[in-house]
Design a protein around this motif. Structure first.
Motif, PDB file in Angstrom:
ATOM      1  N   GLN A 117      -0.882 119.374  28.491  1.00  0.00           N
ATOM      2  CA  GLN A 117       1.164 120.400  29.284  1.00  0.00           C
ATOM      3  C   GLN A 117      -0.267 121.039  29.361  1.00  0.00           C
ATOM      4  N   GLU A 158       8.577 120.733  26.589  1.00  0.00           N
ATOM      5  CA  GLU A 158       8.357 119.339  27.121  1.00  0.00           C
ATOM      6  C   GLU A 158       8.129 119.697  28.658  1.00  0.00           C
ATOM      7  N   ARG A 211       4.267 115.843  29.522  1.00  0.00           N
ATOM      8  CA  ARG A 211       4.326 115.985  27.490  1.00  0.00           C
ATOM      9  C   ARG A 211       3.421 113.981  27.239  1.00  0.00           C
TER      10      ARG A 211
END
Ligand code: NDP
Ligand code: GDR
Length: 323
Positions: free
Chosen positions: A13, A179, A183
């Motif tokens: 991510q 996030e 994610r």
């Protein structure tokens, strides 16, 4: 002159957001990837032709030396790790190897090949664990509650130690949870946004979760990679906490995510002991005032906007599959 950045964990991510940010700043971006039988480049696909990829593994010292020799980086971002907390109880020594000792291997490779480079270590709010004070700042003592968090404490202190022992420009960013639609699906925020989208599309009828009471200081990953870069642009190396300063429960996340699509979360969420942890981190909230003051860093996305962004992205993903 074009600067060169090496990112370990570029397929993750944060690696994908950081690569985009550095490309915008005209860096030459090199990513270290480990060999897999099937490529796992989904997150970096949109800009794959603008970056270089080299194979290396945090478990293999000489592969790190070779990657640094080929790259000759000005900045090194060590984002690679076994990053999922529950797995760290199942694979505690492997987690220690990747997430802990891997940091020493990379720092040693840097000492040998490019001691003038600047090094960023991805440390974590999980190191605060069973918290000693609230909110947590750069001086809050650590009390890690999982093999993952113990390994991160090691990674943090070895970064500080190499800075103090060898005068490397090495910094540790203590980042609270962040996030995004990128994610991994097993982390609770994405599990919820994905679950909401499935339920809305009629593909699932319930969502099984663990502890709904735990609270996290959740921000947007795109904001947090900017802080990593800012830390390496400072005149002196030092460590920073990065957080929004607001904490919400897993239950809050569910409530906003389900209500965003007109559903009542209580009808769909089931608690399942399989997702409870042997030792939990109950409540994290960060104090990023030092970063605000010295880096000029601020988060730009609110908690509510983050939840909606993630749900909308998952809804769109399922919609595209239908079309
Ligand atoms: P991800 O799990 O999404 O990405 C982890 C990356 O590490 C992947 O690219 C993975 O490669 C790579 N990797 C794992 N093991 C090795 C290895 N042995 N050798 C080389 N590469 C390896 O994590 P995030 O992007 O969310 O997080 C980035 C870093 O920040 C991690 O170190 C994490 O622990 C830390 N962190 C994250 C926070 C968050 O909220 N996201 C908060 C605080 C810290 P592959 O694709 O091959 O699996
Ligand atoms: P965390 O993230 O452990 O904080 O680590 P995660 O999203 O996995 O858990 C957050 C909290 O939610 C509770 N929870 C559940 N978690 C998961 N994964 N699945 C569930 O079904 C579930 N139900 C409730 C957990 O118990 C926990 O309290 C993340 C990782 O990115 C780390 O690498 C990083 O260092 C820290 O954030 C900061």
């Amino acid at each position: 002159m074009t600067r060169t950045a090496l990112i370990t964990g570029i397929t993750g991510q944060d690696g994908s957001y950081l690569a985009e940010w550095l490309l915008e700043k005209n860096y030459r971006v090199v990513g270290m990837v480990r060999r897999a039988s099937t490529e796992n480049f989904e997150r970096i696909q949109p800009f794959r032709d603008r970056i270089e990829l080299l194979q290396g593994d945090l478990l293999d010292q000489w592969s790190l030396v070779r990657v640094l020799e080929k790259t000759q980086p000005d900045e090194i971002y060590n984002l690679a790790a076994m990053s999922f907390v529950p797995t760290s109880w199942d694979q505690p020594t492997l987690t220690g190897e990747f997430t802990g000792l891997g940091v020493t291997r990379l720092l040693d490779a840097m000492r040998l090949v490019c001691p003038k480079a600047r090094f960023y270590q991805a440390s974590s709010s999980e190191m605060f664990g069973k918290v000693r004070e609230t909110p947590q700042n750069e001086n809050t003592p650590f009390h890690p509650r999982s093999p993952y968090a113990v390994a991160k404490v090691y990674g943090h202190y070895i970064t500080v130690n190499y800075r103090e022992s060898y005068h490397l420009f090495a910094v540790s960013g203590i980042l609270f949870n962040h996030e995004s639609p990128r994610r991994g699906l097993e982390f609770v925020t994405r599990k919820i946004s994905d679950g909401v989208a499935r339920i809305k599309q009629g593909l699932a009828s319930e969502l099984r979760l663990g502890n709904l009471d735990s609270c996290r200081d959740w921000g947007f990953a795109g904001d947090y990679v900017r802080a990593m870069w800012l830390m390496l642009q400072q005149p002196q190396p030092s460590d920073f906490v990065i957080a929004t300063g607001q904490s919400h429960s897993v239950r809050d996340f569910c409530e906003i995510a389900f209500s965003h699509v007109g559903l009542d979360w209580r009808k769909f969420v089931r608690q399942d002991p399989r997702f409870m942890r042997p030792a939990e981190v109950d409540h994290l909230i960060g104090d990023a005032s030092r970063a605000r003051r010295l880096l000029g860093w601020e988060p730009t996305i609110s908690f509510e906007a983050l939840v909606r962004m993630m749900v909308d992205a998952d809804l769109e993903r399922f919609q595209k599959r239908k079309d």
